[in-house]
Design an enzyme around this catalytic site. Structure first.
Site, PDB file in Angstrom:
ATOM      1  N   SER A 185       0.856  -1.189   0.000  1.00  0.00           N
ATOM      2  CA  SER A 185       0.000   0.000   0.000  1.00  0.00           C
ATOM      3  C   SER A 185       0.885   1.229   0.000  1.00  0.00           C
ATOM      4  O   SER A 185       2.047   1.178   0.437  1.00  0.00           O
ATOM      5  CB  SER A 185      -0.886   0.007   1.250  1.00  0.00           C
ATOM      6  OG  SER A 185      -1.518   1.261   1.430  1.00  0.00           O
ATOM      7  N   TYR A 201      -1.708  -1.092  10.368  1.00  0.00           N
ATOM      8  CA  TYR A 201      -1.811  -1.387   8.934  1.00  0.00           C
ATOM      9  C   TYR A 201      -0.582  -0.868   8.196  1.00  0.00           C
ATOM     10  O   TYR A 201       0.031  -1.584   7.392  1.00  0.00           O
ATOM     11  CB  TYR A 201      -3.081  -0.727   8.389  1.00  0.00           C
ATOM     12  CG  TYR A 201      -3.287  -0.863   6.899  1.00  0.00           C
ATOM     13  CD1 TYR A 201      -3.893  -1.996   6.360  1.00  0.00           C
ATOM     14  CD2 TYR A 201      -2.902   0.152   6.028  1.00  0.00           C
ATOM     15  CE1 TYR A 201      -4.108  -2.114   4.998  1.00  0.00           C
ATOM     16  CE2 TYR A 201      -3.112   0.040   4.659  1.00  0.00           C
ATOM     17  CZ  TYR A 201      -3.714  -1.094   4.152  1.00  0.00           C
ATOM     18  OH  TYR A 201      -3.918  -1.206   2.802  1.00  0.00           O
TER      19      TYR A 201
END
Length: 257
Positions: free
Chosen positions: A147, A160
């Site tokens: 990401s 995350y």
């Protein structure tokens, strides 16, 4: 002839988190490129729907309900895929989750859930599939979905972000260690794409405005725009690319958020 092949005919691909969103799109895209596909996810009903779409393309498909945070489940799934297809050429580590807690509010349960789903599962899948690829002595491809959060700081989701940054570094180390076996290891770092997981967020006009303000292309990504780079990294066209993270982000990482 200088144009290399993007064709994946007769390649065997494994996709985790294949029931919805990015995983579903990638699985179908790989099948459209010619690959036979093994689908892994916890939800059998979702897998059945994706499998039916792949069957319509004339490709072989195997779906296995799997908890990719469980070593036993991962080993069982890989063994079933070997029995069905004899080999594995491509692994797409897509399974992931996020809980958007502020750092001071993160619980131990949230930490373990995100770490296990995003990072532990990706390593275990790479490890078990890597063994198969090494034994086969073929050109394997391992791609993990990271990401932009693994590269630039976002305002929420510290755990995350930590997993996605770890994936980028894990990709480099595995590429260094497994290059001698002909295994290319790369990752892809998306920004916002239209998926079931982002649907609610993208209904917030203020939030979307903030997203677009740091996205040079001024729009959210469409899933086919993520499938193309994935097929590229799986194909002979990317045979000399390894240890890299390809950000598919509309230019977001140029300036941060």
């Amino acid at each position: 002839m200088y144009l290399p092949s993007f064709d994946l005919t007769n390649k065997i691909a494994v996709v985790t988190g294949a029931g919805r969103g990015i995983g579903r799109a990638i699985a179908i895209g790989l099948a459209e490129a010619g690959a036979d596909v093994a689908l892994l996810s916890r939800t059998e009903e979702d897998l059945k729907l994706v499998a039916s779409e792949i069957e319509k393309l004339g490709r072989k498909v195997l779906y296995i309900p799997t908890d990719v945070t469980s070593r036993q489940d991962v080993q069982n799934a890989v063994n079933k895929i070997k029995m069905e297809f004899d080999t594995i050429d491509i692994l797409i580590n897509n399974a992931g989750m996020n809980i958007r807690s502020k750092a001071l509010d993160v619980t131990d349960e949230e930490w373990h859930a995100i770490m296990d789903t995003n990072l532990k599962s990706a390593f275990m899948m790479a490890q078990e599939v890597g063994k198969v690829m090494k034994e086969n002595g073929k050109n394997g491809r391992i791609i993990t979905i990271s990401s932009v959060a693994g590269h630039v700081a976002l305002r929420t989701g510290v755990v995350y972000a930590a997993t996605k940054a770890a994936i980028i570094q894990m990709t480099k180390v595995l590429a260094l260690e497994w290059g001698q076996y002909g295994i290319n290891v790369n990752s892809i770092g998306p920004w916002y794409f239209k998926t079931p997981l982002t649907e609610k967020l993208l209904q917030d006009e203020q939030y979307v405005s903030e997203i677009l303000s740091v996205t040079p292309l001024k729009r959210v990504g469409e899933l086919p725009e993520l499938v193309g780079p994935t097929v590229f990294l799986c194909s002979d066209a990317a045979s000399y690319i390894t240890g890299q993270t390809l950000f598919v982000d509309g230019g977001m990482t140029i300036q941060g958020f």
